[in-house]
Scaffold this active site. Structure first.
Site, PDB file in Angstrom:
ATOM      1  N   HIS A  18       0.827  -1.209   0.000  1.00 22.84           N
ATOM      2  CA  HIS A  18       0.000   0.000   0.000  1.00 22.84           C
ATOM      3  C   HIS A  18       0.860   1.258   0.000  1.00 22.84           C
ATOM      4  CE1 HIS A  18       0.827   0.837   4.284  1.00 22.84           C
ATOM      5  NE2 HIS A  18       0.655  -0.453   4.515  1.00 22.84           N
ATOM      6  N   CYS A  36       3.118  -4.845   6.879  1.00 20.96           N
ATOM      7  CA  CYS A  36       2.723  -4.590   5.496  1.00 20.96           C
ATOM      8  C   CYS A  36       3.879  -3.966   4.719  1.00 20.96           C
ATOM      9  CB  CYS A  36       1.500  -3.676   5.447  1.00 20.96           C
ATOM     10  SG  CYS A  36      -0.047  -4.498   5.892  1.00 20.96           S
TER      11      CYS A  36
END
Length: 339
Positions: A198, A214
């Site tokens: 992301h 992440c």
């Protein structure tokens, strides 16, 4: 800088017009990738580039503009102040890579170098990524892209909300899209439950170990990347601080130290990993010879820049014959040169 001199291929000037990093970012196209697509040459891809700074530049700003990580710029440019490199300083843009020793398809994320490799029929693109910390590591996994997301909302897991609560801060159950959203402007949902590739609202963390697991990309990269990557694209997450490969009969080694500072303990661990990797490589490629001195330089610097450490014996014999016409072969080179 001896390792750079040994490893440096033809260098390309990356910028000729003196503009600030912030001004240059604004002119980037909306969907075209900001990074080059390189055709692999054996186990290598890309080339080093040089960049001339202006007074306002910092490594953080240059990294954002050039799609490079902060730490990879710091390691590739020892002796240069990352916060004030100064007017007209030539810095190295580390875009020369030994490719990871895994299946080269789809997305490969190497935690040890804070880089994402995207393999397609056109070649390979390389992006910096922020990864998990030691306390919240990114998973070593094989997964797939399940869905692209535009303007994602963030639903913090209970563990992160508990961290905020313990520090006296309140974190709502949902963070809507916008400048305060840690997921940035776009994301790729992965089949590994709870993990995404992301964007971010904290761009300084790209190319460093800063996340809860992440993978963070610059918004300027992920906003283009999501339109390149299809559902079902394979994603491999590896940790490979030492990479070795062959290109054009030459053996290249790339070594990444784990932190900006390079401790004696880190050096010892890397030397052990390099020794094992080189031994394994020589068993798989008995036709090559490697030079111990070049390997020592690669480990001493551990700057993430590929360095040539050997070559195929057939190439060496041809080079010797060309330099000494009519000379008889003298057998193996001196063993003291080799690992």
């Amino acid at each position: 800088m001896l390792g750079m001199a040994l490893a440096l291929p033809a260098m390309a000037q990356a910028s000729s017009q003196p503009q600030s990093a912030a001004a240059r970012v604004e002119s980037a196209p909306d969907r075209a990738p900001r990074v080059p697509t390189f055709k692999p040459d054996g186990d290598l891809a890309g080339e080093l580039q040089v960049f001339s700074t202006v007074y306002e530049d910092t490594f953080a700003g240059i990294g954002n503009e050039q799609a490079l990580g902060f730490l990879e710029l710091v390691k590739a440019n020892p002796g240069v102040d990352p916060w004030l490199p100064g007017e007209g300083t030539l810095i190295t843009l580390p875009r020369h890579y030994v490719l990871p020793d895994v299946a080269r398809e789809g997305i490969v994320i190497n935690l040890a170098e804070y880089r994402l490799y995207y393999f397609s029929p056109e070649g390979v693109q390389v992006y910096p990524v922020g990864v998990g910390t030691e306390e919240n590591p990114s998973p070593l996994t094989k997964a797939q892209v399940t869905m692209p997301l535009e303007s994602p909302a963030w639903y913090p897991p209970a563990s992160i909300r508990a961290e905020y609560e313990a520090s006296g801060e309140y974190l709502p159950k949902m963070i809507p899209p916008g400048p305060g959203n840690p997921l940035g402007t776009h994301a790729l949902l992965l089949s590994e439950k709870g993990y995404l590739i992301h964007g971010t609202n904290k761009q300084f963390g790209v190319g460093m170990a800063v996340s809860h697991g992440c993978f963070r990309m610059y918004n300027e990269d992920i906003s283009r990347f999501v339109y390149q990557v299809g559902k079902g694209t394979p994603v491999q997450v590896i940790r490979e601080p030492v990479k070795i490969g062959i290109s054009g009969g030459e053996v290249w080694l790339e070594v990444h130290r784990p932190h900006e500072e390079y401790s004696a303990r880190d050096r010892e661990r890397l030397w052990q990993q390099v020794s094992e990797k080189v031994d394994q490589f020589r068993q798989q490629h008995p036709e090559v010879q490697v030079r111990r001195k070049s390997i020592e330089i690669a480990v001493d610097q551990a700057n993430g820049l590929p360095i040539m450490v050997g070559e195929k014996l057939t190439r060496m014999a041809a080079d010797e014959s060309a330099s000494s016409p009519g000379a008889e072969p003298e057998g193996q080179p001196e063993q003291t040169l080799y690992f």
